[in-house]
Design a protein around this motif. Structure first.
Motif, PDB file in Angstrom:
ATOM      1  N   ASN A   1      -5.707   4.590   0.210  1.00  0.00           N
ATOM      2  CA  ASN A   1      -6.393   3.560   0.994  1.00  0.00           C
ATOM      3  C   ASN A   1      -7.911   3.729   0.899  1.00  0.00           C
ATOM      4  OD1 ASN A   1      -4.135   2.151   1.847  1.00  0.00           O
ATOM      5  ND2 ASN A   1      -3.962   3.233   3.805  1.00  0.00           N
TER       6      ASN A   1
ATOM      7  N   ARG B   1      -9.098   2.224  -2.202  1.00  0.00           N
ATOM      8  CA  ARG B   1      -9.153   0.761  -2.091  1.00  0.00           C
ATOM      9  C   ARG B   1     -10.430   0.320  -1.361  1.00  0.00           C
ATOM     10  NH1 ARG B   1      -4.112  -2.133  -2.515  1.00  0.00           N
ATOM     11  NH2 ARG B   1      -2.379  -0.770  -3.014  1.00  0.00           N
TER      12      ARG B   1
ATOM     13  N   ASN C   1       0.826  -1.221   0.000  1.00  0.00           N
ATOM     14  CA  ASN C   1       0.000   0.000   0.000  1.00  0.00           C
ATOM     15  C   ASN C   1       0.856   1.266   0.000  1.00  0.00           C
ATOM     16  OD1 ASN C   1      -1.790  -2.127   0.663  1.00  0.00           O
ATOM     17  ND2 ASN C   1      -3.256  -0.651   1.465  1.00  0.00           N
TER      18      ASN C   1
ATOM     19  N   MET D   1      -6.946  -5.312  -7.186  1.00  0.00           N
ATOM     20  CA  MET D   1      -7.172  -4.329  -6.121  1.00  0.00           C
ATOM     21  C   MET D   1      -6.039  -3.327  -6.130  1.00  0.00           C
ATOM     22  SD  MET D   1      -8.591  -2.767  -3.699  1.00  0.00           S
ATOM     23  CE  MET D   1     -10.086  -3.615  -3.233  1.00  0.00           C
ATOM     24  N   HIS D   2      -6.383  -2.070  -6.407  1.00  0.00           N
ATOM     25  CA  HIS D   2      -5.437  -0.960  -6.312  1.00  0.00           C
ATOM     26  C   HIS D   2      -6.261   0.326  -6.334  1.00  0.00           C
ATOM     27  CE1 HIS D   2      -5.964  -0.298 -10.649  1.00  0.00           C
ATOM     28  NE2 HIS D   2      -5.775  -1.597 -10.829  1.00  0.00           N
ATOM     29  N   PRO D   3      -5.635   1.463  -6.034  1.00  0.00           N
ATOM     30  CA  PRO D   3      -6.419   2.687  -5.866  1.00  0.00           C
ATOM     31  C   PRO D   3      -6.993   3.271  -7.159  1.00  0.00           C
ATOM     32  CG  PRO D   3      -4.293   2.849  -4.748  1.00  0.00           C
ATOM     33  CD  PRO D   3      -4.232   1.647  -5.616  1.00  0.00           C
TER      34      PRO D   3
ATOM     35  N   TYR E   1      -7.337  -3.002   2.611  1.00  0.00           N
ATOM     36  CA  TYR E   1      -7.419  -3.816   1.385  1.00  0.00           C
ATOM     37  C   TYR E   1      -6.143  -3.816   0.560  1.00  0.00           C
ATOM     38  CZ  TYR E   1     -12.256  -4.336   2.621  1.00  0.00           C
ATOM     39  OH  TYR E   1     -13.400  -4.641   3.303  1.00  0.00           O
TER      40      TYR E   1
END
Ligand SMILES: *Cc1c(COP(=O)(O)O)cnc(C)c1O
Length: 375
Positions: free
Chosen positions: A255, A258, A190, A353-355, A286
């Motif tokens: 975050n 996410r 992250n 999963m990423h921003p 996440y």
């Protein structure tokens, strides 16, 4: 806007927004020649300690070293046992072995896939020195439950926060929930550097000082040519310190993005593909979006699902398909069964999963999953 592929992680999008800052960090590093340690690392250590609600932060070379240095700093090693959840990245166990101690693997909670107080209580022996509280996938362990087991026995709780920068337990940040915490800044975490990096956070001043000495060849903090401890070389680069300071400013927003993507997944995924549960009191970040697949035999199971995602150009992963206690290097004789971990290993799957995921990305992933089961 349609994209060909949906990446599992996106390491480039975040850099575009801060490119001028990154250019300045590079120019400063060249100008100051602060290549290893130095002012840029100290600035980052101070801001990251604040961010984690901890008194001190020591930058080190990577997350595995951070964990090993915490153990060595606490004099945990030969003759000691350290309790480790079997469901974790191998580095948690590796650090324990490197420190000279023995990892004792325990099972995890079936809903969150995290270590529990009960599992720890059952594994405590007179040799137990510490527990690795692994905040896996970005969710903190229930530390109140964990400490109901460790406090009466006088056992140290060490956080493996490598996947949990910014995660909270009842308003307290990871990095402030145990005796000390190890963080990784591997690029895909992250908070990621442009290479390897890691840090220890702690409120224990003496421990922080000792880890700083151990990580820098055992060199005395006050007397440059004196080596009071046999140390090692595990330092954070100045360039990484500068980059991490720049990226730390955007960590909360990243975050939050996410969390928003996770909520979209939760509302759109089919019933057979449920994300792992979030415990009351936890605010996860996440690092990964892990689902449990409850698939009928006829579908071809998880392997066939992976192939369907591949065909649709959607990145995915398995975290982790072989639990630590069954890894060839760690399986000691006939490992005792850890049924929840073993069941999870066969049924979990990590989705993108990423921003920088948007609604249409998440919808496309969920559609592929829905179609897969209907087919
Ligand atoms: C990434 C990771 C580590 C190790 O970090 P490195 O920086 O790769 O050494 C340790 N524990 C967990 C849970 C991780 O995900």
């Amino acid at each position: 806007m349609s994209k060909d592929k949906i990446q599992f992680v996106d390491l480039s999008a975040a850099n575009e927004a801060i490119r001028p800052t990154l250019d300045r960090v590079w120019a400063e590093t060249v100008a100051t020649t602060g290549f290893v340690g130095g002012a840029a690392v100290e600035r980052f250590e101070n801001s990251f300690a604040d961010y984690c609600q901890a008194d001190r932060c020591v930058g080190v070379a990577n997350g595995t070293d951070a964990l090993e240095l915490i153990l060595s700093g606490l004099d945990i090693g030969r003759g000691d046992e350290v309790i480790v959840p079997a469901n974790t990245f191998i580095a948690t166990a590796e650090a324990v072995v490197r420190a000279g101690a023995v990892p004792v693997f325990v099972d995890v909670d079936p809903d969150t896939a995290l270590i529990t107080g009960d599992a720890v209580r059952a594994a405590i022996t007179p040799r137990t020195a510490a527990v690795m509280a692994v905040h896996l996938y970005g969710q903190t362990v229930d530390v109140d439950d964990l400490r109901s087991a460790t406090d009466p026995a006088g056992i140290a709780v060490i956080e493996d926060a490598a996947q949990a920068h910014g995660a909270e337990w009842r308003g307290r940040r990871s990095g402030s929930l145990g005796v000390a915490a190890g963080f990784s800044f591997y690029p895909a975490k992250n908070l990621g550097a442009f290479g390897d990096g890691g840090a220890v956070t702690t409120d224990d001043q003496q421990l922080a000082d000792r880890i700083q000495v151990l990580a820098n060849h055992g060199r005395s903090a006050t007397s440059r040519y004196d080596h009071e401890l046999v140390g090692r070389n595990s330092r954070l680069d100045g360039l990484q310190g500068g980059i991490l300071s720049a990226k730390l400013e955007g960590l909360d927003a990243a975050n939050a993005a996410r969390v928003a993507a996770a909520e979209m997944y939760r509302s759109s995924l089919p019933a057979w593909a449920r994300p792992l549960a979030v415990a009351d009191g936890a605010s996860p970040v996440y690092h990964l979006l892990v689902i449990r697949c409850a698939l009928d035999e006829g579908t071809g199971g998880r392997d066939a699902l992976g192939q369907a995602l591949d065909r649709a150009g959607i990145g995915w992963g398995l975290h982790y398909p072989t639990p630590c206690h069954l890894q060839p290097a760690y399986a000691d004789g006939e490992p005792k069964p850890l049924p929840v971990t073993e069941e999870l290993a066969g049924s979990i799957l990590s989705l993108p999963m990423h921003p920088h995921l948007d609604r249409s990305d998440v919808d496309r992933v969920c559609e592929v999953l829905s179609d897969f089961h209907a087919a």
